[in-house]
Scaffold this active site. Sequence first.
Site: not given
Length: 285
Positions: A52, A151, A184
């Site tokens: 990721r 991210k 989220e």
Amino acid sequence: MSRVIYINGEFFAPEDAKISVYDHGLLYGDGVFEGLRVYNHKVFRLQEHLLRLEESARAIGLALPISLEQLTEDTNATVAKNEISDGYIRMIITRGSGPLGLDPFTCSNPQVIIIADKITLYPDSYYENGLELVTASTIRNHPAALSPRIKSLNYLNNILAKMEGLKAGCIEALMLNHKGEVAECTGDNIFIVKNGKLNTPPIEAGILEGITRNAVLELAREAGIPTTEAPMTRHDIYIADECFLTGSAAEVIPAVKLDGRAIGDGNVGPVTQQLNQAFRELVRQ
């Protein structure tokens, strides 16, 4: 023992761990990161985190300065040098230093930083009794502006939402997407249970595809719990039987109230307890 910080293949005492003030990771949030957990001296799902990280870097045109194989070795070495048996890792890749201005192509020498330490995100009482959530007015990043799957070091919208939650007396806040759907929380994915079925927002809702989220979905399916990844609104949480959050730092933590409304009977539900126990067993394997 005193901690040591990894920077570009070397280890430094925290007070000596420094990067340039001209690094674009500091100046513009230009970089990516991962948060990982260590259990029993072993990094949980390290390869999934590194993949990721590499995909986040690739998405912003940032080439990792070392191979994933070397990063694997260096991460494990950082854990060992800090004698971390159970703890947390923050892995950071910055764009590197360059002149003032947004141009990333003027930057050189990307920085690879690995911090291994202890972490206590929430008090034990929240895991036992559940936490309360409030809906933040700050929404999740619009996917047409910056993909929420990256991210990145720019977490300002999450921080603003976190501030809203804390000012409302809640340790976490729910973030909606640009459609008004549930995305989220400020640092965690969210799940609900309704009539024995587990649901969590899909990737298309503008969420980060959490490593712990995926692990919990796997555990639920193995346990025969029906799972879906479908859009939901706050109404779905208000009428849910159970709710819980997942994240590398948070693990699996129940939520028992949203916007002053009790979720279910206001107590930690049986499916949440089952999956929490299954996750705790998984990380110790």
